[in-house]
Design a protein around this motif. Structure first.
Motif, short mmCIF file in Angstrom:
data_model
loop_
_atom_site.label_atom_id
_atom_site.label_comp_id
_atom_site.label_asym_id
_atom_site.label_seq_id
_atom_site.Cartn_x
_atom_site.Cartn_y
_atom_site.Cartn_z
N ILE A 128 0.83 -1.21 0.00
CA ILE A 128 0.00 0.00 0.00
C ILE A 128 0.87 1.26 0.00
O ILE A 128 1.92 1.30 0.61
CB ILE A 128 -1.01 0.04 1.18
N TRP A 134 -1.13 11.59 5.53
CA TRP A 134 -2.20 10.73 6.08
C TRP A 134 -1.81 10.15 7.44
O TRP A 134 -2.63 9.50 8.09
CB TRP A 134 -2.46 9.54 5.16
N SER A 262 -7.70 -0.71 4.46
CA SER A 262 -7.67 0.47 3.57
C SER A 262 -7.33 0.10 2.13
O SER A 262 -7.46 0.93 1.23
CB SER A 262 -6.65 1.49 4.09
N SER A 263 -6.88 -1.15 1.90
CA SER A 263 -6.52 -1.55 0.53
C SER A 263 -7.73 -2.09 -0.23
O SER A 263 -7.62 -2.44 -1.40
CB SER A 263 -5.44 -2.63 0.57
N GLU A 266 -11.34 2.58 -2.64
CA GLU A 266 -11.45 3.98 -2.25
C GLU A 266 -12.52 4.21 -1.16
O GLU A 266 -12.27 4.87 -0.15
CB GLU A 266 -11.79 4.79 -3.52
N TYR A 268 -13.70 2.27 1.06
CA TYR A 268 -13.34 1.71 2.37
C TYR A 268 -12.22 2.55 3.00
O TYR A 268 -12.23 2.81 4.21
CB TYR A 268 -12.91 0.24 2.23
N ALA A 269 -11.28 2.97 2.15
CA ALA A 269 -10.19 3.81 2.66
C ALA A 269 -10.72 5.13 3.19
O ALA A 269 -10.25 5.66 4.20
CB ALA A 269 -9.17 4.05 1.55
N GLN A 270 -11.76 5.66 2.52
CA GLN A 270 -12.30 6.97 2.89
C GLN A 270 -13.18 6.94 4.14
O GLN A 270 -13.51 7.98 4.69
CB GLN A 270 -13.12 7.55 1.72
N SER A 272 -12.49 4.90 6.90
CA SER A 272 -11.81 4.13 7.95
C SER A 272 -10.56 4.84 8.44
O SER A 272 -10.02 5.72 7.77
CB SER A 272 -11.41 2.75 7.40
N THR A 274 -6.83 3.45 10.19
CA THR A 274 -6.05 2.24 10.49
C THR A 274 -5.02 2.54 11.56
O THR A 274 -4.32 3.56 11.48
CB THR A 274 -5.35 1.74 9.21
N THR A 294 -5.25 7.80 7.90
CA THR A 294 -6.51 7.81 7.13
C THR A 294 -6.34 8.78 5.96
O THR A 294 -5.62 9.77 6.06
CB THR A 294 -7.72 8.22 7.99
N GLU A 295 -7.01 8.45 4.87
CA GLU A 295 -6.96 9.33 3.70
C GLU A 295 -7.98 10.44 3.83
O GLU A 295 -7.96 11.40 3.06
CB GLU A 295 -7.28 8.52 2.42
#
Ligand SMILES: Cc1ncc(COP(=O)(O)O)c(C=O)c1O
Length: 462
Positions: A128, A134, A262-263, A266, A268-270, A272, A274, A294-295
């Protein structure tokens, strides 16, 4: 009851060799399969995980607290709190020594090389691509998570835990002023998985966060992408942020894979955050260094501003983390191989006919924690009468804790085998009759523990 403390390595290896010969005579045991002791020395750089490196008398929670609680003569192998009984990575020790030689510990900035070491580690090990903006530091994993919970749920609502899961989450949720809502995992074809039907009912207007533990401590699943997407989709549809605790992500058994939440994509990353730490991977929890990412800027602001997160990390933690991430990959691979063999040894031992009556076990996908099904022991050592007798004994001694059957099993185990395990009840709904065993120990310690437990159990079961 057998003690290993007095044996030096050579004496022990000799004894182990004899055991191997005996065990190899048609039992199909771990020894017979060539997973005996002493093989760890052939690893890439010859790290010696077989070495008994004493942690007694250094205030270690794992050893010294157990000894303080039960007495020196009672504890042979403590297999509780989740840290490693191995020596620290040599590069980490070197970095700490180097830092210590500079005799000033005033305020410092964080060097770019530290952030880069995290970014590189994530790219190389989990594929990743993180951006520096981030990332934030935390003195440990839980403080970061507590800040997020505070910032994301200012009305003091509920946080969902899929149980059994790490006992410390409950304390973290309480600290954040939230309430714990348990969504018990269900067993499908012998494997724990999420109960999404039950989860859906629990995701109401009061719920803003769900804690995902991947790999799950204590049950050991490395959640699959499909499982996490299904969970994530439900959370997204209800506006729930996933707080993904990935502290055990570097411990994966053979044939399994860790997938970062997060991988998954998009969306899910947005939605969450980690949380990670080198502390579990390298066994340096007391150096107090962790990070999260987090993104999503809003989620970061909620944590930093709403939750008032303090990012302070001490100079030694920073030096250790950077050294570990820069030079530790091979060591982590070797540790994993060693632990995988420990798991195989444990599984073979328990499943050898006649061994370990009352305990059932299958190999996990990740972590170094064995979730032992001890329900078969309850009727022997944790009957309601025995639980009550323990309760009365503790009350008389001024200990007013409610006694659970798992506590009774734990006390019995220490008394009869010198092995300390973690009582299952603290991991939440679904933990009845389970005990957690930390197998991140030299194989000889594991063998001593199992031999002692086996002898005690065989005696109890006649
Ligand atoms: C899943 C999990 N999360 C968090 C922690 C605690 O991490 P920290 O001490 O960095 O808060 C542990 C410790 O065992 C753990 O197993």
């Amino acid at each position: 009851m057998k003690k290993f403390g007095g044996q030096n390595r050579r004496t022990f290896m000799k004894a182990a060799g004899m055991t191997a010969l005996m065990a190899g005579a048609g039992t199909g045991s771990a020894h017979a399969m060539g997973m005996g002791m002493g093989q760890a020395k052939n690893r890439s750089k010859g790290y010696d995980f077989d070495e008994i490196y004493s942690r007694v008398g250094v205030n270690s929670v794992k050893w010294d607290s157990a000894i303080r609680r039960y007495g020196k003569d009672k504890i042979t192998v403590p297999m509780g709190i989740a840290d490693l009984d191995f020596r620290q990575h040599p590069a980490v020790v070197k970095a700490l020594q180097k830092r210590a030689t500079y005799d000033n510990y005033g305020y410092e900035t964080i060097p770019d090389s530290y952030w880069q070491s995290i970014i590189d580690w994530n790219k190389e090990r989990y594929g990743i691509e993180l951006k520096k903006e981030w990332l934030r530091n935390s003195s440990a994993l839980k403080p970061g998570m507590v800040s997020s919970m505070r910032g994301l749920n200012p009305v003091k609502g509920k946080v969902i835990l899929s149980t059994p899961t790490y006992s410390g989450f409950r304390g973290a949720i309480n600290k954040a002023g939230m309430r714990v809502e348990m969504n018990p995992l269900k067993k499908v074809n012998g494997r724990w998985t999420f109960d999404l039907e039950d989860l859906e009912k629990r995701l109401d207007y009061e719920t803003k966060c769900l804690v995902l533990c991947n790999p799950n401590n204590p049950t050991g699943e490395c959640w699959t992408a499909d499982e996490m997407r299904a969970l994530g989709d439900l959370c997204i549809s209800k506006g729930v942020t996933v707080l993904s605790d990935e502290i055990h992500c570097d411990f994966v058994t053979k044939g399994n894979k860790f997938v970062p939440y997060s991988s998954l994509g998009e969306k899910y990353a947005q939605t969450s955050i980690t949380y990670r730490s080198p502390s579990k991977t390298f066994g340096h929890a007391n150096l107090k260094v962790a990070y999260f990412y987090t993104e999503n800027e809003d989620l970061m602001n909620a944590t930093m501003i709403g939750g008032g997160h303090e990012t302070g990390v001490n100079a030694f933690g920073l030096a250790a983390a950077e050294a570990a991430f820069t030079e530790g990959a091979e060591w982590v691979d070797d540790v994993n191989e060693y632990l995988d063999e420990n798991f195989d040894y444990l599984v073979e031992y328990i499943n050898t006919p006649g061994n370990m009556p009352g305990i059932e076990y299958t190999k996990p996908e990740g972590t170094y924690l064995a979730w032992l099904d001890c329900n078969g022991l309850k009727e022997r050592v944790a009957t309601p009468e025995k639980v009550k007798a323990l309760h009365d004994k503790w009350m008389a001694a001024g200990n007013h804790r409610r006694v659970t059957p798992e506590m009774a099993i734990g006390e019995w185990m220490v008394e009869n085998s010198g092995v300390q395990l973690n009582a299952g009840h603290s991991y939440g709904v679904g933990s009845d009759g389970f005990m957690r065993m930390n197998i991140a120990v030299p194989r000889s310690s594991l063998k001593t523990a199992l031999d002692n437990m086996n002898a005690a159990l065989k005696k109890e079961f006649g």
